[in-house]
Motif scaffolding. Structure first.
Motif, PDB file in Angstrom:
ATOM      1  N   UNK A 116      70.490  48.581  22.421  1.00  0.00           N
ATOM      2  CA  UNK A 116      69.139  48.269  22.894  1.00  0.00           C
ATOM      3  C   UNK A 116      69.192  48.130  24.410  1.00  0.00           C
ATOM      4  N   UNK A 117      68.141  48.641  25.067  1.00  0.00           N
ATOM      5  CA  UNK A 117      68.078  48.469  26.519  1.00  0.00           C
ATOM      6  C   UNK A 117      66.627  48.419  26.949  1.00  0.00           C
ATOM      7  N   UNK A 118      66.333  47.503  27.848  1.00  0.00           N
ATOM      8  CA  UNK A 118      65.024  47.427  28.489  1.00  0.00           C
ATOM      9  C   UNK A 118      65.264  47.625  29.977  1.00  0.00           C
ATOM     10  N   UNK A 119      64.530  48.537  30.570  1.00  0.00           N
ATOM     11  CA  UNK A 119      64.723  48.827  31.985  1.00  0.00           C
ATOM     12  C   UNK A 119      63.377  49.036  32.640  1.00  0.00           C
ATOM     13  N   UNK A 120      63.392  49.192  33.951  1.00  0.00           N
ATOM     14  CA  UNK A 120      62.142  49.372  34.680  1.00  0.00           C
ATOM     15  C   UNK A 120      61.998  50.819  35.145  1.00  0.00           C
ATOM     16  N   UNK A 121      60.752  51.224  35.303  1.00  0.00           N
ATOM     17  CA  UNK A 121      60.465  52.575  35.782  1.00  0.00           C
ATOM     18  C   UNK A 121      61.194  52.836  37.095  1.00  0.00           C
ATOM     19  N   UNK A 122      61.798  54.016  37.172  1.00  0.00           N
ATOM     20  CA  UNK A 122      62.477  54.414  38.399  1.00  0.00           C
ATOM     21  C   UNK A 122      63.954  54.106  38.447  1.00  0.00           C
ATOM     22  N   UNK A 123      64.441  53.340  37.499  1.00  0.00           N
ATOM     23  CA  UNK A 123      65.869  53.008  37.505  1.00  0.00           C
ATOM     24  C   UNK A 123      66.664  54.056  36.732  1.00  0.00           C
ATOM     25  N   UNK A 124      67.915  54.269  37.108  1.00  0.00           N
ATOM     26  CA  UNK A 124      68.748  55.196  36.333  1.00  0.00           C
ATOM     27  C   UNK A 124      69.300  54.505  35.089  1.00  0.00           C
ATOM     28  N   UNK A 125      69.447  55.284  34.035  1.00  0.00           N
ATOM     29  CA  UNK A 125      69.961  54.764  32.770  1.00  0.00           C
ATOM     30  C   UNK A 125      70.952  55.776  32.191  1.00  0.00           C
ATOM     31  N   UNK A 126      72.068  55.280  31.712  1.00  0.00           N
ATOM     32  CA  UNK A 126      73.031  56.155  31.032  1.00  0.00           C
ATOM     33  C   UNK A 126      73.322  55.617  29.639  1.00  0.00           C
ATOM     34  N   UNK A 127      73.182  56.482  28.657  1.00  0.00           N
ATOM     35  CA  UNK A 127      73.505  56.155  27.279  1.00  0.00           C
ATOM     36  C   UNK A 127      74.789  56.887  26.908  1.00  0.00           C
ATOM     37  N   UNK A 128      75.611  56.178  26.139  1.00  0.00           N
ATOM     38  CA  UNK A 128      76.907  56.761  25.795  1.00  0.00           C
ATOM     39  C   UNK A 128      77.019  56.993  24.290  1.00  0.00           C
ATOM     40  N   UNK A 129      77.570  58.143  23.944  1.00  0.00           N
ATOM     41  CA  UNK A 129      77.895  58.459  22.560  1.00  0.00           C
ATOM     42  C   UNK A 129      79.397  58.698  22.483  1.00  0.00           C
ATOM     43  N   UNK A 130      80.034  58.025  21.550  1.00  0.00           N
ATOM     44  CA  UNK A 130      81.484  58.126  21.403  1.00  0.00           C
ATOM     45  C   UNK A 130      81.828  58.489  19.971  1.00  0.00           C
ATOM     46  N   UNK A 131      82.707  59.491  19.798  1.00  0.00           N
ATOM     47  CA  UNK A 131      83.111  59.896  18.454  1.00  0.00           C
ATOM     48  C   UNK A 131      84.632  59.870  18.322  1.00  0.00           C
ATOM     49  N   UNK A 132      85.066  59.611  17.107  1.00  0.00           N
ATOM     50  CA  UNK A 132      86.500  59.605  16.834  1.00  0.00           C
ATOM     51  C   UNK A 132      86.875  60.714  15.852  1.00  0.00           C
ATOM     52  N   UNK A 133      85.955  61.660  15.629  1.00  0.00           N
ATOM     53  CA  UNK A 133      86.159  62.705  14.623  1.00  0.00           C
ATOM     54  C   UNK A 133      86.691  64.012  15.201  1.00  0.00           C
ATOM     55  N   UNK A 134      86.749  64.101  16.542  1.00  0.00           N
ATOM     56  CA  UNK A 134      87.205  65.330  17.205  1.00  0.00           C
ATOM     57  C   UNK A 134      86.303  66.531  16.859  1.00  0.00           C
ATOM     58  N   UNK A 135      85.008  66.250  16.628  1.00  0.00           N
ATOM     59  CA  UNK A 135      84.074  67.340  16.349  1.00  0.00           C
ATOM     60  C   UNK A 135      83.683  68.055  17.624  1.00  0.00           C
TER      61      UNK A 135
END
Lengths: 111, 115
Positions: B10-29
């Motif tokens: 969950x993330x709440x941020x303000x207009x104009x700010x940068x945001x990075x979402x991360x996806x991590x997998x352990x399946x080597x797909x």
């Protein structure tokens, strides 16, 4: 263009059969899929059908494919409260790298 | 369950700010995907990756960028967040495409609110 259409809502009484319908546009799609999304969770694959099949049955689930009409349906027999979810129809057009999802049908179970 | 996690949840941020979402997998797909889910629009593909450093745009890529420097991580960046990017974001992985039982495995989702 690529588009998958399905109705947004379906209400069914517990114990009855649910039938969720979907139409797709790419006749070259090799596989067609049904995904289920429970509240607060991601999608999970329910079942799939290969394009040279007309029907596939898996326990309470029956998938029917009409290639001529580009129509796919999912029948859930003896619908239970645990079947309450959003069901997404999906296709992979012409061995593309992407799956195209429909907007999802929200299945509501009535007591 | 496939080993796929998303952060933050969950993330709440303000207009104009940068945001990075991360996806991590352990399946080597090989394949990784970012979708957004909005009422009335279903699931829409933002970007996807078919290998390390190999990415391509989806149907709603404007305002988003992605990076995949290693197999297990796929990052989604909103350079300057806007209120229209308030959504639930899902990451998915698959070994390949076009094969019947080769499903996409989905992460638990990230709920992003841009004020």
């Amino acid at each position: 263009g690529e588009d998958v259409e399905q109705s947004l809502f379906l209400s069914v009484r517990e114990g009855d059969s649910s039938v969720i319908n979907c139409t797709y546009t790419d006749s070259s799609s090799t596989y067609l899929y049904w995904y289920k999304q429970e509240p607060g969770a991601g999608l999970q694959l329910l079942t799939y059908i290969f394009s040279n099949m007309d029907m596939k049955q898996d326990q309470r689930l029956t998938v029917l494919l009409n290639k001529k009409d580009k129509h796919l349906s999912l029948r859930i027999a003896d619908t239970q409260t645990g079947d309450s979810a959003i069901y997404f129809c999906a296709e992979i057009p012409n061995r593309d790298d992407k799956i195209i999802f429909g907007k999802g049908t929200r299945l509501h179970i009535l007591p | 369950d496939a080993g796929i996690t998303q952060s933050p949840r969950h993330k709440v941020t303000e207009t104009g700010t940068p945001v990075t979402l991360r996806c991590h997998q352990t399946e080597n797909h090989r394949y990784m995907y970012w979708y957004r889910q909005d009422p009335g629009h279903g699931l829409r593909l933002i970007h996807y990756s078919y290998g390390v450093k190999d990415t391509d745009k989806g149907e709603v890529s404007d305002g988003y960028s992605v990076s995949r420097s290693k197999t297990e991580d796929f990052l989604l960046t909103l350079e300057s967040a806007t209120s229209s990017q308030t959504s639930v974001y899902f990451c998915a992985i698959s070994e390949s495409v076009g094969m019947g039982d080769n499903e996409q495995f989905f992460g638990p989702g990230t709920r992003l609110t841009v004020l």
